[in-house]
Motif scaffolding. Structure first.
Motif, PDB file in Angstrom:
ATOM      1  N   GLN A 150       5.038   9.974  67.440  1.00  0.00           N
ATOM      2  CA  GLN A 150       4.149  11.084  67.069  1.00  0.00           C
ATOM      3  C   GLN A 150       2.883  11.079  67.919  1.00  0.00           C
ATOM      4  O   GLN A 150       2.451  12.119  68.416  1.00  0.00           O
ATOM      5  CB  GLN A 150       3.756  10.960  65.596  1.00  0.00           C
ATOM      6  CG  GLN A 150       4.530  11.920  64.727  1.00  0.00           C
ATOM      7  CD  GLN A 150       4.208  11.716  63.270  1.00  0.00           C
ATOM      8  OE1 GLN A 150       3.944  10.597  62.829  1.00  0.00           O
ATOM      9  NE2 GLN A 150       4.242  12.791  62.512  1.00  0.00           N
ATOM     10  N   GLN A 155      15.739   3.867  58.622  1.00  0.00           N
ATOM     11  CA  GLN A 155      14.527   4.659  58.799  1.00  0.00           C
ATOM     12  C   GLN A 155      13.289   3.871  58.393  1.00  0.00           C
ATOM     13  O   GLN A 155      12.241   3.980  59.011  1.00  0.00           O
ATOM     14  CB  GLN A 155      14.644   5.950  57.995  1.00  0.00           C
ATOM     15  CG  GLN A 155      15.607   6.942  58.655  1.00  0.00           C
ATOM     16  CD  GLN A 155      15.727   8.243  57.907  1.00  0.00           C
ATOM     17  OE1 GLN A 155      15.203   8.358  56.802  1.00  0.00           O
ATOM     18  NE2 GLN A 155      16.428   9.192  58.498  1.00  0.00           N
ATOM     19  N   GLN A 156      13.444   3.043  57.336  1.00  0.00           N
ATOM     20  CA  GLN A 156      12.332   2.184  56.931  1.00  0.00           C
ATOM     21  C   GLN A 156      11.890   1.333  58.112  1.00  0.00           C
ATOM     22  O   GLN A 156      10.705   1.234  58.422  1.00  0.00           O
ATOM     23  CB  GLN A 156      12.789   1.241  55.798  1.00  0.00           C
ATOM     24  CG  GLN A 156      13.319   1.936  54.565  1.00  0.00           C
ATOM     25  CD  GLN A 156      12.219   2.332  53.609  1.00  0.00           C
ATOM     26  OE1 GLN A 156      11.153   1.732  53.628  1.00  0.00           O
ATOM     27  NE2 GLN A 156      12.476   3.325  52.782  1.00  0.00           N
ATOM     28  N   LEU A 183      12.130  11.209  61.352  1.00  0.00           N
ATOM     29  CA  LEU A 183      10.974  10.606  60.673  1.00  0.00           C
ATOM     30  C   LEU A 183       9.671  11.237  61.146  1.00  0.00           C
ATOM     31  O   LEU A 183       8.789  11.574  60.351  1.00  0.00           O
ATOM     32  CB  LEU A 183      10.938   9.101  60.959  1.00  0.00           C
ATOM     33  CG  LEU A 183      11.850   8.242  60.080  1.00  0.00           C
ATOM     34  CD1 LEU A 183      11.867   6.817  60.597  1.00  0.00           C
ATOM     35  CD2 LEU A 183      11.385   8.287  58.642  1.00  0.00           C
ATOM     36  N   ASP A 233      17.013   9.410  64.454  1.00  0.00           N
ATOM     37  CA  ASP A 233      16.301   9.013  63.236  1.00  0.00           C
ATOM     38  C   ASP A 233      14.789   8.988  63.471  1.00  0.00           C
ATOM     39  O   ASP A 233      14.014   9.397  62.607  1.00  0.00           O
ATOM     40  CB  ASP A 233      16.768   7.613  62.778  1.00  0.00           C
ATOM     41  CG  ASP A 233      17.782   7.727  61.644  1.00  0.00           C
ATOM     42  OD1 ASP A 233      17.954   8.862  61.161  1.00  0.00           O
ATOM     43  OD2 ASP A 233      18.398   6.707  61.282  1.00  0.00           O
ATOM     44  N   VAL A 234      14.392   8.536  64.646  1.00  0.00           N
ATOM     45  CA  VAL A 234      12.965   8.525  64.976  1.00  0.00           C
ATOM     46  C   VAL A 234      12.419   9.943  64.925  1.00  0.00           C
ATOM     47  O   VAL A 234      11.369  10.218  64.348  1.00  0.00           O
ATOM     48  CB  VAL A 234      12.744   7.899  66.374  1.00  0.00           C
ATOM     49  CG1 VAL A 234      11.293   8.036  66.778  1.00  0.00           C
ATOM     50  CG2 VAL A 234      13.178   6.451  66.383  1.00  0.00           C
ATOM     51  N   GLN A 285       9.818   3.132  60.950  1.00  0.00           N
ATOM     52  CA  GLN A 285       8.569   3.832  60.638  1.00  0.00           C
ATOM     53  C   GLN A 285       7.540   3.694  61.749  1.00  0.00           C
ATOM     54  O   GLN A 285       6.965   4.688  62.218  1.00  0.00           O
ATOM     55  CB  GLN A 285       7.961   3.281  59.332  1.00  0.00           C
ATOM     56  CG  GLN A 285       8.650   3.719  58.053  1.00  0.00           C
ATOM     57  CD  GLN A 285       8.450   5.173  57.709  1.00  0.00           C
ATOM     58  OE1 GLN A 285       7.842   5.911  58.473  1.00  0.00           O
ATOM     59  NE2 GLN A 285       8.975   5.598  56.577  1.00  0.00           N
ATOM     60  N   GLY A 286       7.368   2.456  62.203  1.00  0.00           N
ATOM     61  CA  GLY A 286       6.350   2.196  63.225  1.00  0.00           C
ATOM     62  C   GLY A 286       6.642   2.951  64.513  1.00  0.00           C
ATOM     63  O   GLY A 286       5.762   3.582  65.119  1.00  0.00           O
ATOM     64  N   GLY A 299      12.310  12.381  56.736  1.00  0.00           N
ATOM     65  CA  GLY A 299      13.083  11.154  56.533  1.00  0.00           C
ATOM     66  C   GLY A 299      13.644  11.071  55.118  1.00  0.00           C
ATOM     67  O   GLY A 299      13.057  11.592  54.169  1.00  0.00           O
ATOM     68  N   GLY A 315      14.653   8.035  53.781  1.00  0.00           N
ATOM     69  CA  GLY A 315      14.400   6.707  53.245  1.00  0.00           C
ATOM     70  C   GLY A 315      15.546   5.729  53.347  1.00  0.00           C
ATOM     71  O   GLY A 315      15.678   4.839  52.515  1.00  0.00           O
ATOM     72  N   ALA A 372       8.337   5.662  64.851  1.00  0.00           N
ATOM     73  CA  ALA A 372       8.130   7.093  64.660  1.00  0.00           C
ATOM     74  C   ALA A 372       6.662   7.441  64.816  1.00  0.00           C
ATOM     75  O   ALA A 372       6.313   8.450  65.445  1.00  0.00           O
ATOM     76  CB  ALA A 372       8.618   7.510  63.278  1.00  0.00           C
ATOM     77  N   ALA A 373       5.788   6.579  64.287  1.00  0.00           N
ATOM     78  CA  ALA A 373       4.356   6.837  64.407  1.00  0.00           C
ATOM     79  C   ALA A 373       3.944   6.826  65.878  1.00  0.00           C
ATOM     80  O   ALA A 373       3.183   7.690  66.345  1.00  0.00           O
ATOM     81  CB  ALA A 373       3.580   5.774  63.625  1.00  0.00           C
TER      82      ALA A 373
END
Lengths: 462, 283
Positions: free
Chosen positions: A124, A113-114, A102, A98-99, A117-118, A107, A109, A120-121
């Motif tokens: 990235q 996944q909500q 995203l 899921d990461v 979010q952090g 993603g 939603g 995933a950032a």
């Protein structure tokens, strides 16, 4: 930096190394007139530098792409939000997936996944750092390598020998890929087969007379005793291959004799490509030819003669498989018959032998070992042939020598055992690997014997 | 260089002899008791005119040596005599070729019968991949010359003896013929040829692949065989031609330039081309 941009930059550096090194080599020799004083041609100095520029950088790219993701993921796991911190195993993989989704901006939603979010950032940003680090390192390596080679250039540097050594290493590498792939395939089959043999005794498999691979799911189930005696499969394979060889060997041999000894060059030029077309027909096509044309034909013929012919008879399958193998036999025999020296034919003809006497008494005996080798190769082809038998041979394992009955083969059973949803821990599925191992070993043996026979024959005339 | 140019010009003049008519072969093409008579023989390989209007006799119990530079048509000539040119794609033979007065190229002439009467030994020894015995027995077997095993034995042993090979191989007749030395292989091929009792034996440079000692043995053998057979031998060695032959025929660019007794050709040739060749000025 994009990966493709990085590759382009590296390419540019490699080309630049080549050009500069070549120019420097000419310069150290004192211009074009002094080129003879160089150990190698100027271009070899160019390749030498280009290899130094490309090699280490490419190696780094390769290692990086293999190792970077696991390392990054290890860091990501550390910063997972609280509820996910304690997850392990396959469920953790789902979360990490899921990461990734995203991070790639795809993603959908969901609640999970909500929450991620952090993470995933963070993922990235780690990826971006990794990419720029890689780019810096790779460009540095390419520059350093090119420069190192550039500095080493002098007329006594044996650039050609260095380049040739690298080329040879690449060639050796390419050939080892084939060897290791074969080994890998063999090992994967061996390990699965070993699991099978830990459930079903070896001798029961090799010498058992009954094949019925349905294993029971519940203890009280009926009709699923699970017998793994492979002998009926072996006999079925032999029967069909036998019929195929009875078709392919005489016809293939006669074609070869005709093409080598009698045919005018124009006929030869016509027939050989046609045979190659025959060899190029996909076996699926042969398969439905066997199932749709040959089988009904044989059944009707049998009825007319008062014989009971099964609609999946070994005869029909074998006949079609034989046709498939004809070009194989004919082209191998053609080669060995052509290899018999013309002087032997002349010698025989000059003694007043006719063409057919010459062929029977001189050419064929001289070519016999090669022909035998070719036939052995053809047999291994017949045994391993799958598509025709899957489409046109039977499924029930019957031990019979009557080609009018339906039999099944090793390859058909492998396909049936593995097609559809399978659990890879049941004896039924694992049996396919044991069969595959047997098939592999038999064809390997046949091939080795054939190659030895052919080689011995080749030595005779060279 | 100058002599080479003049040679070519001579050869050109030779294609169309003055007055048309007879080919311009110098010397006597006739033999007293001819087995083979050739008159106006021509061979074309496709576009190539390989043998040009050759006439020659080969007599009984006589050795005729055919000499000349490479590609001059001497091998082509002897391959006409047992029709081995038939096996070559695009070969065309015209003219008169006779064996004991019978036309070799007549439709009723059976090539199989012809080749039993005109045997051949090739440049490179070519024993079959069979035992020594079977190599010699090959011809007699396919022609049914022996009615029993003992008759066949007699033929095989006799042929090997006449080829001077029996003593060397009699303990290993069942061993492959390909295992013999080059000279022995060539004598095996000669034994194989005489086993079918031919009238004529054609030899196409039979010693070119052999060492001097093996060559000497074959030459002795040719000498002995000439008591029973007519022999035409193609050779590049003038010493060999001088040693084994009674008559010599000199070929040049597909033409038969000169025929004569061996000593005359080598000591006092009549034609300039022959002289140039035998004195080693070209070839």
């Amino acid at each position: 930096m994009q990966f493709s941009t990085l590759l382009l930059i590296l390419c540019g550096l490699v080309v630049a190394s080549f050009v500069l090194a070549r120019r420097r080599a000419i310069a150290t020799a004192g211009g074009y007139k002094g080129i003879r004083s160089l150990h190698s041609l100027p271009a070899y100095y160019g390749y030498f530098a280009a290899m130094w520029a490309a090699g280490p950088a490419l190696l780094l790219l390769l290692l990086w792409s293999a190792a970077s993701d696991p390392i990054i993921m290890g860091r990501v796991v550390e910063v997972l939000p609280e509820p996910y911190r304690s997850i392990q195993g396959p469920e953790l993989d789902l979360v990490l997936n899921d990461v990734r989704v995203l991070a790639a901006g795809r993603g959908s939603g969901t609640e999970q996944q909500q929450a991620l979010q952090g993470t995933a950032a963070h993922y990235q940003s780690l990826q971006a750092a990794s990419r720029s680090l890689l780019a810096t390192l790779a460009i540095f390596l390419a520059l350093a390598g090119g420069l190192y080679a550039y500095r080493r250039i002098n007329p006594r540097l044996q650039a050609r020998n260095h380049v040739e050594r690298v080329i040879r290493a690449v060639l050796v590498g390419a050939s080892t890929i084939a060897v290791f792939t074969t080994l890998g395939i063999l090992l994967s089959v061996v390990f699965e087969a070993a699991r099978f043999f830990s459930r079903v005794p070896f001798h029961e498999f090799l010498f058992g007379m009954e094949w019925s691979p349905q294993t029971a799911i519940r203890a009280d189930q009926v009709g699923s005793s699970g017998a793994f005696g492979a002998v009926p499969l072996f006999t079925g394979t032999l029967l069909i291959s036998g019929v195929a060889m009875l078709v392919a060997v005489p016809i293939g041999l006669m074609i070869a004799i005709y093409l080598c000894e009698y045919a005018a060059p124009r006929v030869r030029a016509l027939v050989k490509p046609v045979l190659e077309i025959l060899a190029g027909i996909p076996t699926v096509v042969y398969g439905y030819f066997a199932a749709i044309t040959m089988a009904p034909l044989l059944r009707e013929l049998g009825q007319a003669l008062g014989l009971q012919v099964a609609s999946e008879s070994a005869l029909g399958v074998g006949l079609v498989m034989g046709v498939m193998i004809i070009p194989f036999v004919s082209s191998l025999s053609d080669d060995v018959i052509n290899a018999v020296p013309q002087s032997l034919r002349d010698g025989s003809l000059a003694l007043g032998a006719t063409a057919s006497e010459t062929i029977k008494r001189v050419v064929l005996p001289a070519a016999l070992p090669g022909i035998v080798g070719g036939v052995l190769l053809a047999i291994s082809r017949a045994i391993g042939e799958t598509m025709i038998v899957v489409m046109a041979a039977g499924l029930s394992a019957r031990m019979t020598a009557n080609p009018l009955e339906a039999v099944t083969t090793v390859t058909v059973q492998i396909v049936t055992l593995l097609v559809g949803d399978q659990e890879f821990d049941s004896s039924k599925t694992l049996a396919a690997f044991a069969l595959g191992l047997v098939l592999f070993l038999v064809t390997l043996l046949l091939n080795v014997v054939a190659l030895v026979v052919v080689r011995r024959y080749r030595e005779q005339y060279e | 260089m100058a002599s080479r140019i003049s040679t070519t010009m001579d050869a050109a003049a030779f294609v169309a002899p003055a007055g048309g008519g007879e080919p311009g072969t110098v010397g006597d093409i006739h033999a007293s008791d001819p087995v083979i008579t050739v008159r106006g023989g021509n061979v074309h390989y496709g576009e190539t005119h390989a043998l040009k209007n050759v006439s020659l006799d080969i007599g009984r119990n006589e050795v005729v040596a055919l000499i000349g530079p490479s590609g001059c048509g001497k091998s082509t000539f002897i391959r006409c005599l047992n029709r081995m040119n038939d096996t070559i794609e695009g070969a065309r033979v015209t003219g008169e070729f006779r064996l004991d007065g019978q036309d070799i190229y007549a439709p009723e002439m059976d090539v199989v019968m012809l080749r039993t009467r005109v045997g051949m030994v090739f440049q490179k020894p070519n024993p079959f991949a069979k035992s020594i015995y079977e190599n010699v027995a090959y011809g007699p077997r396919i022609h049914g010359l022996a009615r029993s095993r003992s008759e066949l034995d007699d033929i095989v042993y006799g042929s090997l003896r006449r080829a001077g090979l029996l003593d060397e191989v009699k303990d290993r007749l069942d061993r492959p013929g390909t295992g013999l030395s080059g000279g022995q292989q060539q004598r095996l091929c000669i034994a194989r040829a005489i086993a079918v009792n031919p009238e004529v034996i054609l030899m196409d440079e039979p010693c070119s692949a052999l060492d001097p000692i093996a060559t000497a043995r074959i030459e002795d053998l040719i000498d002995e065989l000439s008591q029973n057979y007519a022999i035409a031998i193609v050779t590049h060695s003038m010493q060999q031609a001088a040693r084994v032959s009674r008559r010599v025929a000199y070929f040049h660019l597909g033409m038969l330039v000169e025929v004569g007794a061996t000593d005359k050709i080598f000591t006092n040739p009549s034609h300039r081309l022959t002289e140039d060749y035998v004195t080693g000025r070209f070839g």
